[in-house]
Every structure is written in structure tokens, then in C-alpha cells.
Motif scaffolding. Structure first.
Motif, PDB file in Angstrom:
ATOM      1  N   THR A 140       0.932  -1.218   0.091  1.00 36.37           N
ATOM      2  CA  THR A 140       0.097  -0.037   0.012  1.00 36.37           C
ATOM      3  C   THR A 140       0.820   1.166   0.017  1.00 36.37           C
ATOM      4  N   PRO A 141       0.388   2.444  -0.462  1.00 34.97           N
ATOM      5  CA  PRO A 141       1.314   3.539  -0.495  1.00 34.97           C
ATOM      6  C   PRO A 141       1.830   3.833   0.911  1.00 34.97           C
ATOM      7  N   ALA A 142       1.129   3.820   2.010  1.00 33.75           N
ATOM      8  CA  ALA A 142       1.266   4.081   3.275  1.00 33.75           C
ATOM      9  C   ALA A 142       2.543   3.186   3.884  1.00 33.75           C
ATOM     10  N   GLU A 143       2.400   1.857   3.451  1.00 31.46           N
ATOM     11  CA  GLU A 143       3.228   0.903   3.964  1.00 31.46           C
ATOM     12  C   GLU A 143       4.745   1.175   3.299  1.00 31.46           C
ATOM     13  N   ARG A 144       4.444   1.627   2.121  1.00 33.72           N
ATOM     14  CA  ARG A 144       5.955   1.761   1.320  1.00 33.72           C
ATOM     15  C   ARG A 144       6.454   2.748   1.883  1.00 33.72           C
ATOM     16  N   VAL A 145       5.721   4.120   1.905  1.00 29.40           N
ATOM     17  CA  VAL A 145       6.309   5.355   2.476  1.00 29.40           C
ATOM     18  C   VAL A 145       7.068   5.165   3.922  1.00 29.40           C
ATOM     19  N   ALA A 146       6.376   4.336   4.724  1.00 26.02           N
ATOM     20  CA  ALA A 146       6.797   4.174   5.927  1.00 26.02           C
ATOM     21  C   ALA A 146       8.218   3.408   6.003  1.00 26.02           C
ATOM     22  N   PHE A 147       8.058   2.221   5.330  1.00 22.95           N
ATOM     23  CA  PHE A 147       9.115   1.311   5.337  1.00 22.95           C
ATOM     24  C   PHE A 147      10.274   1.928   4.746  1.00 22.95           C
ATOM     25  N   ILE A 148      10.073   2.908   3.755  1.00 24.99           N
ATOM     26  CA  ILE A 148      11.269   3.139   2.859  1.00 24.99           C
ATOM     27  C   ILE A 148      11.941   4.271   3.826  1.00 24.99           C
ATOM     28  N   LEU A 149      11.170   5.275   4.307  1.00 28.62           N
ATOM     29  CA  LEU A 149      11.638   6.318   5.015  1.00 28.62           C
ATOM     30  C   LEU A 149      12.444   5.931   6.646  1.00 28.62           C
ATOM     31  N   HIS A 150      11.826   4.734   6.998  1.00 27.32           N
ATOM     32  CA  HIS A 150      12.170   4.603   8.250  1.00 27.32           C
ATOM     33  C   HIS A 150      13.499   3.365   8.169  1.00 27.32           C
ATOM     34  N   ASP A 151      12.986   2.407   7.392  1.00 29.36           N
ATOM     35  CA  ASP A 151      13.980   1.209   7.245  1.00 29.36           C
ATOM     36  C   ASP A 151      15.175   1.496   6.525  1.00 29.36           C
TER      37      ASP A 151
END
Length: 313
Positions: A140-151
């Protein structure tokens, strides 16, 4: 950009070099979020446009311009990701992330050297591997953004929450869900030297039109996916199975006698390009599990090959 003045004011802009120095970081974030270098460049251009649309006083009130730019770029990417599903439904054929050019040739890696494959965390190189981007595209867009920015870029969940518009706890859950998707879909990483050797042997077997040799390099359940974008011919559906892929590639080589295959770094991994009259007409990325090639992604859409044509023509 060489000017030392803010557009429209004529006054020295002492922060210009610092602002423009963020461009590489912004392109890196946007490409990983969107899977498209062209879209990433558009996002960065829009981000800078919003910065310079502010007054000097508004700019000076921003304590950390780099963080502000990343936040704006990420929000633009999030909006684009939310509209991507409709755009993909109109896309002709299979969609593959835009391949990222690397060094003109592979770096020689000593056998047994696994320094390029750290397992402790996601590295910047790993986060642009084609297999990685393909899985990101299923999120999902939110998953992708959260993962890329954090991890990947090490932003705190509090910072991610400001971008995604959710609580830090919710963003933590989003990143955790994204990790599970990756771990479920990814194959064990092969050492860099092994990946390079497999792709090189694949190239030679393809050039020799040796079906048996190609079959021996492919996993029995290997899959090849082509992306022509409706602009050039490409396999309309994934080609599955080692022998089917081998015969398809040999048949393709027979139909295009002037095709030349060259080694290139594709998304930070050993890959290949196909050229006609010194113009790149296809880029190939590979996924490897042990001693076999499991996935081949062939990008033929000329709109996704513009950086490659510019570098190799």
C-alpha cells in the motif's frame, strides 16, 4: 544551477548551495518510493518549486531545510502512489519499475567476497534492486512510504507520521507489515561474485543460442517478464519455465540478427542491455537464488530507457 540569487529577488541566497545539495538525496527517496526515475525527477522539481514559492522570511523560518524538502517530496510521492493504481490499470502489458543505470561495467568481485551482501539491515544499494522494487510495488502507499523512510533512510516514526498523516504507532505497524511482505517474497541473497558469474554465463549462452546452456542456468520455475508499455513489442504475459524462457530468448535473438548484448550494472546489480545500432533497446535485471537465475525483468518501454540511451548511445 549556478545562480547565487533567489529567483525574482536578486539578493544573495547563502542557503542555495545547501538546498541544492539535497537533490541527490531527494532523487534517491523519490525513486525508491515511485520506482520511476523520470517521476522522481519531476517530484524533486516540484519540491524545489514549492520551496522557492515561499518568501525569504518563510524559508528562513525553516530550521532544517533538508528535512522540509524530504517531507514535501515524500508527500508528493504519497499522492502519486495513491493515484498509481488507476494509471496502472491503463498501462498496456506488464509494468516493471524503471531500471536504474549504474556503472558502465561491473565491479570485479573476488570469489567469496560477501561484503556487498550485509544481512544486518537494508542498505541503499539493496533498496534499489529490481526484486526489492517489485515487492515494494505490491505494498500500500502508506506501507511503502513508512518502510522506505524508516528502514532505508532512518527517519524516526514520529517524522514518518507527519508525512503519512498517521500516528507513530500506526507507522510502526505499517513498516512491520512491509517487512513481512519482503521477507515472504525474497529469496536468500546470493554472493555478489556468484550473481555476476551467472549473468555472464547467461550472456554467453544467449549469444551462442545454446538452449541447453540457458536451461542449465535457469531455475526450473524461473519467470521472465517483459515491459513494452504498449509502445514496442514485448511478451504480453510472463514466460514461465526454464525451457520456455530459453527457447523464447533464442528465438528473439534469431529475429534480430544485429542485436548486441553488453554487461551493465542495473539497479546496483549485474545486468545486461541489448543494443541495436548502439542504441539501448532493452535492459535486463536478474534475481538469483543459489546457482540458478529465478527471475528476469526485461524493460523495453522506450520511455523508461531514456537515461540508458543517453549514457550508451
Amino acid at each position: 544551477m549556478n545562480t547565487s540569487s533567489e529567483p525574482g529577488l536578486g539578493r544573495p541566497d547563502p542557503g542555495l548551495s545547501a538546498i541544492m545539495s539535497e537533490r541527490r538525496q531527494l532523487i534517491g527517496v523519490a525513486y525508491r518510493l515511485l520506482g520511476s526515475l523520470a517521476d522522481a525527477e519531476d517530484v524533486v522539481q516540484e519540491t524545489y518549486a514549492r520551496w522557492y514559492a515561499m518568501s525569504r522570511q518563510e524559508q528562513e523560518a525553516v530550521n532544517h531545510p533538508g528535512a522540509w524538502l524530504t517531507k514535501v517530496a515524500s508527500r508528493i510521492c504519497l499522492d502519486l502512489l495513491r493515484s498509481a493504481r488507476a494509471r496502472r490499470e491503463r498501462y498496456v502489458g506488464e509494468w516493471i519499475p524503471e531500471p536504474l543505470p549504474g556503472r558502465p561495467e561491473w565491479i570485479d568481485v573476488r570469489p567469496g567476497d560477501t561484503t556487498a551482501d550485509p544481512a544486518d539491515r537494508v542498505t541503499l544499494d539493496e533498496s534499489v534492486h529490481m526484486a526489492f522494487l517489485v515487492v515494494l510495488d505490491s505494498m500500500t502507499p502508506a506501507e511503502r512510504v513508512a518502510f522506505i523512510l524508516h528502514d532505508v533512510f532512518r527517519y524516526s516514526f514520529a517524522e514518518v507520521a507527519e508525512i503519512v498523516g498517521r500516528t507513530p504507532a500506526a507507522c510502526r505497524q505499517l513498516a512491520s507489515s512491509a517487512r513481512r511482505r519482503l521477507h515472504t517474497s525474497q529469496t536468500p541473497a546470493a554472493p555478489a561474485a556468484q550473481r555476476a558469474a551467472l549473468v555472464r554465463h547467461f550472456k554467453r549462452a544467449w549469444e551462442a543460442k545454446d538452449i541447453d546452456a540457458l536451461v542449465g542456468l535457469l531455475a526450473s520455475d524461473a519467470t521472465a517478464v517483459g515491459d513494452g508499455g504498449g509502445l514496442v513489442s514485448a511478451a504480453p504475459r510472463p514466460v514461465e519455465g526454464d525451457e520456455h524462457i530459453a527457447r523464447y530468448l533464442v528465438d528473439l535473438a534469431g529475429k534480430v540478427p544485429d542485436l548486441t548484448i553488453q554487461e551493465r550494472t542495473v539497479n546496483a546489480q549485474p545486468g545486461l542491455i541489448a543494443q541495436q545500432a548502439e542504441v539501448t533497446v532493452a535492459v535486463f535485471a536478474f534475481d538469483v537464488d543459489g546457482a540458478r537465475i529465478t527471475r528476469i525483468w526485461a524493460v523495453r518501454n522506450p520511455e523508461k530507457l531514456r537515461p540508458w540511451t543517453a549514457r550508451t548511445a
